[in-house]
Motif scaffolding. Structure first.
Motif, PDB file in Angstrom:
ATOM      1  N   ASN A 174     -16.536  -7.014 -41.279  1.00 60.77           N
ATOM      2  CA  ASN A 174     -16.047  -8.020 -40.383  1.00 60.77           C
ATOM      3  C   ASN A 174     -16.927  -9.262 -41.046  1.00 60.77           C
ATOM      4  N   VAL A 175     -15.401  -9.990 -41.944  1.00 58.17           N
ATOM      5  CA  VAL A 175     -15.732 -10.947 -42.594  1.00 58.17           C
ATOM      6  C   VAL A 175     -15.265 -12.404 -42.387  1.00 58.17           C
ATOM      7  N   VAL A 176     -15.822 -13.030 -43.190  1.00 52.00           N
ATOM      8  CA  VAL A 176     -15.032 -14.823 -42.616  1.00 52.00           C
ATOM      9  C   VAL A 176     -15.104 -15.322 -44.582  1.00 52.00           C
ATOM     10  N   HIS A 177     -13.423 -15.405 -44.885  1.00 52.47           N
ATOM     11  CA  HIS A 177     -13.115 -15.649 -46.256  1.00 52.47           C
ATOM     12  C   HIS A 177     -13.262 -17.194 -46.745  1.00 52.47           C
ATOM     13  N   GLY A 182     -11.193 -24.775 -45.418  1.00 45.03           N
ATOM     14  CA  GLY A 182     -10.881 -24.267 -44.146  1.00 45.03           C
ATOM     15  C   GLY A 182     -11.880 -23.039 -44.597  1.00 45.03           C
ATOM     16  N   SER A 183     -11.355 -21.611 -44.206  1.00 41.33           N
ATOM     17  CA  SER A 183     -11.275 -20.272 -43.875  1.00 41.33           C
ATOM     18  C   SER A 183     -10.915 -19.586 -43.286  1.00 41.33           C
ATOM     19  N   CYS A 184     -10.669 -18.051 -43.466  1.00 44.76           N
ATOM     20  CA  CYS A 184     -10.092 -16.939 -42.139  1.00 44.76           C
ATOM     21  C   CYS A 184     -10.571 -15.987 -42.448  1.00 44.76           C
ATOM     22  N   ALA A 200      -5.279 -11.707 -40.633  1.00 41.92           N
ATOM     23  CA  ALA A 200      -3.601 -12.815 -40.444  1.00 41.92           C
ATOM     24  C   ALA A 200      -2.633 -13.375 -41.818  1.00 41.92           C
ATOM     25  N   ASN A 201      -4.440 -14.342 -42.529  1.00 43.49           N
ATOM     26  CA  ASN A 201      -3.050 -15.395 -43.545  1.00 43.49           C
ATOM     27  C   ASN A 201      -2.815 -14.120 -44.394  1.00 43.49           C
ATOM     28  N   ALA A 205      -4.889 -11.522 -48.455  1.00 47.96           N
ATOM     29  CA  ALA A 205      -5.020  -9.947 -47.859  1.00 47.96           C
ATOM     30  C   ALA A 205      -5.099  -9.880 -48.828  1.00 47.96           C
ATOM     31  N   PHE A 206      -5.677  -8.456 -49.337  1.00 52.12           N
ATOM     32  CA  PHE A 206      -5.509  -7.717 -50.890  1.00 52.12           C
ATOM     33  C   PHE A 206      -5.845  -6.777 -50.700  1.00 52.12           C
TER      34      PHE A 206
END
Length: 269
Positions: A174-177, A182-184, A200-201, A205-206
């Motif tokens: 699990n990560v935080v981009h 801000g971040s997701c 969710a963003n 996603a990739f």
């Protein structure tokens, strides 16, 4: 004469008295004897009543055969009822446990083999008199990662080949981009086919094959994992932990798998 008669009268009287006494005595003796004889011949009532009566003796007549006692008749065996249930057959004795044998080989000759944590030899290896069932096998060889597998031995012969030069990868974290603003949050996954980021963003996603990954580096002090697509976007990942241990392990496992693929390791089936 008259005088003679007078003189003999007393004698006649005495003689008559003696005769009566004698007769009385004889009668008494005879009566006593009769009573004594009757008492001797009288049977004892108790003895007579307790004695069993004698069986009558059979006297055959002339020219008549003597009867013989009849023989006891043997009782005929009883027949089982027609509808009687048959007796159950005895349970068969349990069959002896059939043991297993194992022929084990590896793609790296001379690899050490451990079965259930016990060293059993080096490959190629033949073992017999093994109990059937599940076994935990570990293969070690110099210069290669240890391989652990669970195998199942069937009764009788078994043949297994374990590949040491084999690679598999299924890592996720699990990560935080971190954005410019801000971040997701999401999950970063790595397989032998490439990297994938689910969030969710949808704009962040990739799914990238390794051939399209230009940069994949970890900065432990900055707690940052950077992924850059060839000629494209860059993603900087961190997590909510106090250190970068999880990101470091994820990066290490991905790089090790990619190196094995480059060295010709086969993909795990």
């Amino acid at each position: 004469m008259a005088g003679f008669a007078d003189a003999g009268a007393p004698w006649c009287t005495i003689s008559t008295m003696n005769r009566g006494i004698l007769i009385a005595a004889v009668i008494a003796v005879l009566a006593f004897g009769v009573v004594f004889m009757l008492r001797e011949k009288a049977p004892d009532p108790e003895t007579e009543s307790s004695a069993a009566p004698a069986e009558p003796r059979i006297v055959p007549r002339k020219n008549e055969p003597v009867p013989t006692p009849a023989k006891p008749v043997a009782e005929a065996p009883r027949k089982a009822p027609k509808n009687a249930p048959a007796e159950p057959a005895p349970a068969p004795a349990p069959a002896a446990l059939k043991l297993a044998s194992l022929r084990l080989d590896t793609d790296v000759p001379g690899a050490s083999v451990f079965i259930d944590r016990q060293f059993v030899g080096n490959t190629p290896l033949s073992l017999d008199k093994l109990e059937p069932g599940s076994k935990r096998v570990q293969i070690t060889a110099t210069g290669f990662d240890s391989v652990q597998k669970t195998i199942n031995l069937d009764p009788g012969p078994n043949s297994i080949t374990i590949r040491v030069k084999e690679v598999s990868l299924n890592a996720r974290t699990n990560v935080v981009h971190k954005h410019g603003m801000g971040s997701c949050e999401g999950q970063l996954t790595a397989t032998l086919d490439g990297l994938r980021y689910d969030t969710a963003n949808k704009g962040d996603a990739f799914a990238l094959p390794y051939a399209q990954v230009e940069t994949f580096v970890i900065d432990y002090l900055e707690k940052n994992l950077r992924v850059k697509q060839k000629g494209g976007k860059t993603w900087n990942f961190t997590d909510k932990n106090d250190n970068a241990d999880t990101l470091f392990v994820f990066h290490r496992d991905v790089e090790a798998a990619r190196k094995k693929l480059a060295d010709g390791y086969a993909r795990a089936q």
